[in-house]
Design a protein around this motif. Structure first.
Motif, PDB file in Angstrom:
ATOM      1  N   ALA A   1      49.444  48.233  51.458  1.00 54.66           N
ATOM      2  CA  ALA A   1      49.791  46.958  52.113  1.00 54.66           C
ATOM      3  C   ALA A   1      48.611  46.311  52.821  1.00 54.66           C
ATOM      4  O   ALA A   1      48.736  45.199  53.332  1.00 54.66           O
ATOM      5  CB  ALA A   1      50.922  47.193  53.116  1.00 54.66           C
ATOM      6  N   THR A   2      47.451  47.002  52.887  1.00 56.71           N
ATOM      7  CA  THR A   2      46.333  46.441  53.654  1.00 56.71           C
ATOM      8  C   THR A   2      45.070  46.271  52.804  1.00 56.71           C
ATOM      9  O   THR A   2      43.968  46.234  53.340  1.00 56.71           O
ATOM     10  CB  THR A   2      46.024  47.318  54.888  1.00 56.71           C
ATOM     11  OG1 THR A   2      45.705  48.633  54.429  1.00 56.71           O
ATOM     12  CG2 THR A   2      47.195  47.380  55.846  1.00 56.71           C
ATOM     13  N   GLY A   3      45.241  46.169  51.481  1.00 59.09           N
ATOM     14  CA  GLY A   3      44.088  45.919  50.607  1.00 59.09           C
ATOM     15  C   GLY A   3      43.925  44.425  50.349  1.00 59.09           C
ATOM     16  O   GLY A   3      44.878  43.648  50.496  1.00 59.09           O
ATOM     17  N   ILE A   4      42.704  44.046  49.961  1.00 59.45           N
ATOM     18  CA  ILE A   4      42.478  42.687  49.445  1.00 59.45           C
ATOM     19  C   ILE A   4      42.402  42.828  47.930  1.00 59.45           C
ATOM     20  O   ILE A   4      41.606  43.624  47.417  1.00 59.45           O
ATOM     21  CB  ILE A   4      41.188  42.085  50.024  1.00 59.45           C
ATOM     22  CG1 ILE A   4      41.372  41.889  51.529  1.00 59.45           C
ATOM     23  CG2 ILE A   4      40.849  40.765  49.344  1.00 59.45           C
ATOM     24  CD1 ILE A   4      40.222  41.203  52.215  1.00 59.45           C
ATOM     25  N   TYR A   5      43.235  42.092  47.224  1.00 58.58           N
ATOM     26  CA  TYR A   5      43.363  42.272  45.776  1.00 58.58           C
ATOM     27  C   TYR A   5      42.831  41.043  45.037  1.00 58.58           C
ATOM     28  O   TYR A   5      43.210  39.912  45.350  1.00 58.58           O
ATOM     29  CB  TYR A   5      44.834  42.503  45.412  1.00 58.58           C
ATOM     30  CG  TYR A   5      45.393  43.807  45.931  1.00 58.58           C
ATOM     31  CD1 TYR A   5      45.366  44.965  45.163  1.00 58.58           C
ATOM     32  CD2 TYR A   5      45.945  43.887  47.215  1.00 58.58           C
ATOM     33  CE1 TYR A   5      45.883  46.170  45.635  1.00 58.58           C
ATOM     34  CE2 TYR A   5      46.463  45.091  47.698  1.00 58.58           C
ATOM     35  CZ  TYR A   5      46.427  46.223  46.908  1.00 58.58           C
ATOM     36  OH  TYR A   5      46.935  47.407  47.379  1.00 58.58           O
ATOM     37  N   HIS A   6      41.967  41.296  44.029  1.00 61.29           N
ATOM     38  CA  HIS A   6      41.286  40.224  43.288  1.00 61.29           C
ATOM     39  C   HIS A   6      41.762  40.184  41.831  1.00 61.29           C
ATOM     40  O   HIS A   6      41.895  41.234  41.201  1.00 61.29           O
ATOM     41  CB  HIS A   6      39.775  40.483  43.257  1.00 61.29           C
ATOM     42  CG  HIS A   6      39.184  40.735  44.600  1.00 61.29           C
ATOM     43  ND1 HIS A   6      38.548  39.762  45.324  1.00 61.29           N
ATOM     44  CD2 HIS A   6      39.147  41.858  45.370  1.00 61.29           C
ATOM     45  CE1 HIS A   6      38.133  40.276  46.480  1.00 61.29           C
ATOM     46  NE2 HIS A   6      38.479  41.553  46.523  1.00 61.29           N
ATOM     47  N   SER A   7      41.871  38.963  41.291  1.00 66.75           N
ATOM     48  CA  SER A   7      42.252  38.856  39.862  1.00 66.75           C
ATOM     49  C   SER A   7      41.073  39.212  38.966  1.00 66.75           C
ATOM     50  O   SER A   7      41.248  39.461  37.781  1.00 66.75           O
ATOM     51  CB  SER A   7      42.710  37.439  39.530  1.00 66.75           C
ATOM     52  OG  SER A   7      41.621  36.522  39.612  1.00 66.75           O
ATOM     53  N   ILE A   8      39.857  39.184  39.507  1.00 68.18           N
ATOM     54  CA  ILE A   8      38.596  39.414  38.775  1.00 68.18           C
ATOM     55  C   ILE A   8      38.333  38.317  37.740  1.00 68.18           C
ATOM     56  O   ILE A   8      37.302  37.660  37.782  1.00 68.18           O
ATOM     57  CB  ILE A   8      38.553  40.804  38.103  1.00 68.18           C
ATOM     58  CG1 ILE A   8      38.549  41.892  39.197  1.00 68.18           C
ATOM     59  CG2 ILE A   8      37.338  40.927  37.201  1.00 68.18           C
ATOM     60  CD1 ILE A   8      38.289  43.300  38.693  1.00 68.18           C
ATOM     61  N   HIS A   9      39.249  38.118  36.798  1.00 68.79           N
ATOM     62  CA  HIS A   9      39.048  37.081  35.768  1.00 68.79           C
ATOM     63  C   HIS A   9      39.264  35.688  36.347  1.00 68.79           C
ATOM     64  O   HIS A   9      39.970  35.520  37.334  1.00 68.79           O
ATOM     65  CB  HIS A   9      40.052  37.244  34.625  1.00 68.79           C
ATOM     66  CG  HIS A   9      40.057  38.601  34.023  1.00 68.79           C
ATOM     67  ND1 HIS A   9      39.023  39.078  33.263  1.00 68.79           N
ATOM     68  CD2 HIS A   9      40.974  39.587  34.060  1.00 68.79           C
ATOM     69  CE1 HIS A   9      39.312  40.301  32.866  1.00 68.79           C
ATOM     70  NE2 HIS A   9      40.491  40.642  33.344  1.00 68.79           N
ATOM     71  N   ALA A  10      38.684  34.700  35.631  1.00 68.31           N
ATOM     72  CA  ALA A  10      38.963  33.297  35.955  1.00 68.31           C
ATOM     73  C   ALA A  10      40.136  32.816  35.105  1.00 68.31           C
ATOM     74  O   ALA A  10      40.398  33.338  34.017  1.00 68.31           O
ATOM     75  CB  ALA A  10      37.725  32.463  35.674  1.00 68.31           C
ATOM     76  N   PHE A  11      40.833  31.816  35.635  1.00 65.56           N
ATOM     77  CA  PHE A  11      41.908  31.119  34.913  1.00 65.56           C
ATOM     78  C   PHE A  11      41.669  29.632  35.101  1.00 65.56           C
ATOM     79  O   PHE A  11      40.822  29.235  35.907  1.00 65.56           O
ATOM     80  CB  PHE A  11      43.281  31.528  35.480  1.00 65.56           C
ATOM     81  CG  PHE A  11      43.569  32.995  35.287  1.00 65.56           C
ATOM     82  CD1 PHE A  11      44.260  33.442  34.172  1.00 65.56           C
ATOM     83  CD2 PHE A  11      43.107  33.938  36.201  1.00 65.56           C
ATOM     84  CE1 PHE A  11      44.496  34.800  33.970  1.00 65.56           C
ATOM     85  CE2 PHE A  11      43.333  35.306  36.011  1.00 65.56           C
ATOM     86  CZ  PHE A  11      44.031  35.713  34.887  1.00 65.56           C
ATOM     87  N   TYR A  12      42.409  28.808  34.341  1.00 61.81           N
ATOM     88  CA  TYR A  12      42.280  27.350  34.531  1.00 61.81           C
ATOM     89  C   TYR A  12      43.585  26.771  35.041  1.00 61.81           C
ATOM     90  O   TYR A  12      44.647  27.027  34.457  1.00 61.81           O
ATOM     91  CB  TYR A  12      41.923  26.666  33.210  1.00 61.81           C
ATOM     92  CG  TYR A  12      40.529  26.990  32.727  1.00 61.81           C
ATOM     93  CD1 TYR A  12      39.405  26.535  33.416  1.00 61.81           C
ATOM     94  CD2 TYR A  12      40.341  27.755  31.576  1.00 61.81           C
ATOM     95  CE1 TYR A  12      38.125  26.844  32.979  1.00 61.81           C
ATOM     96  CE2 TYR A  12      39.055  28.072  31.133  1.00 61.81           C
ATOM     97  CZ  TYR A  12      37.963  27.614  31.834  1.00 61.81           C
ATOM     98  OH  TYR A  12      36.698  27.927  31.403  1.00 61.81           O
TER      99      TYR A  12
END
Ligand code: HEM
Length: 304
Positions: A160-171
């Motif tokens: 519950a205390t992580g920062i989560y990234h999508s890593i990929h780009a989207f449009y």
């Protein structure tokens, strides 16, 4: 849609390296599924008509996970944690954001990913042999970068205390215009980190139990932001993060309420999009569609 041969082969190769764990996902094997709600802010409505980002509420499935393909690995052996979110936009329509506690991936092409697996056979025991490690470090400079970042890596104290990234780009797309974005989820509870060495004594399953206990007291919240790409920011390379000073738009608030078995079993295909959003040309992102489908079909058949 059937996974193509190369994507199936990648999943088979993961099994060869990390063992075949029937009934489990072939990566991020151990985790916990929850149900909840996403409340869109409407603040990106000039950039996208995507239903869940308007001023609206949509039910969600969320699955937290440890990255290891082997469900028997200790919590500490998976320094990267995952959070997959499925937005239930309509009776038959879902879209997903699959994110991890690292802003970058370790390789930029599926071929490279498979070559790396090929030289990682001893990883099966969770302890790479020195010879293989040396080969990896010499042949794949990106692995060196990964190891140095793992050394500095801190790990959230709780899912519950992580920062989560999508890593990929989207449009984001609207009226013929498109805008490159990446996603980031930030915890309302604040980021809370420990060093890898402080994690070694954690009991097996600590993260799952901690989250179950936390959600009996109150729901867990995350804020979702779109990071707005600028000219020159790579949209096809998951090994490169964008500069820290990019504008961000608040997209909405994710509320995670209670454990849910269907959420644990669901398929979170990172390429499942909806009107107003499309995938970037990132080859790793495109490759994931077939690999996830293949793993899903295997584990579903094994669980029947
Ligand atoms: C060549 C690249 C990759 C391959 C072959 C791959 C493969 C897989 C497979 C087979 C699964 C299990 C799917 C299932 O059974 O439902 C999975 C799950 C997962 N992967 Fe990847 N992956 C790749 C890249 C990435 C990247 C770049 C990320 C970072 C966002 C990522 C994050 C996750 C997460 C969070 C899960 C768990 C999803 C869930 O809870 O259902 N993966 N991956």
């Amino acid at each position: 849609m059937e996974a193509n041969q190369q994507e199936q082969q990648a999943v088979n190769q993961i099994e060869e390296v990390f063992g075949e764990h029937k009934g489990y996902r072939r990566a991020h094997a151990r985790g916990a599924g929850y149900r909840g709600l996403f409340e869109g802010s409407g603040e990106a409505s000039e950039l996208t008509d995507a239903a869940h980002f308007q001023n609206s509420k949509v039910p969600v499935f969320v699955r937290f996970s440890h990255f290891s393909p082997d469900p028997t690995w200790a919590d500490a052996m998976s320094p990267v944690k995952g959070m997959a979110v499925q937005f239930k936009i309509g009776p038959e329509e879902v879209t997903n954001i699959v994110s991890v506690t690292s802003p970058v991936f370790f390789t930029r092409s599926p071929e490279r990913f498979m070559e790396m697996l090929e030289v990682s056979r001893s990883f099966q025991k969770g302890r790479p042999e020195l010879g293989e490690l040396a080969e990896l470090l010499t042949d794949f400079p990106e692995v060196r970068a990964m190891f140095s970042s793992v050394k500095k890596m801190t790990v959230p104290e709780s899912f519950a205390t992580g920062i989560y990234h999508s890593i990929h780009a989207f449009y984001f797309e609207k009226e013929g215009k498109r805008q490159a974005v990446k996603y980031v989820f930030e915890p309302d509870a604040g980021e809370d980190k420990r060093s890898l060495k402080d994690m070694k004594d954690l009991p097996f399953g600590y993260y799952e139990r901690e989250l179950a206990e936390r959600t009996t007291r109150s729901p867990v919240f995350f804020k979702l932001y779109a990071i707005i790409g600028e000219a020159g920011d790579p949209t096809d390379d998951p090994t490169r993060d964008w500069p820290k000073d990019r504008e961000r738009i608040f997209l909405g608030r994710l509320m995670i309420e209670a454990p849910d078995e269907q959420a644990e079993q669901a398929l979170y295909d990172p390429t499942a999009m909806t009107a107003g959003i499309s995938c970037s040309e990132d080859p790793i992102l495109q490759f994931r569609r077939g690999a996830y489908r293949h793993s899903y079909e295997k584990r579903t058949a094994e669980n029947e």
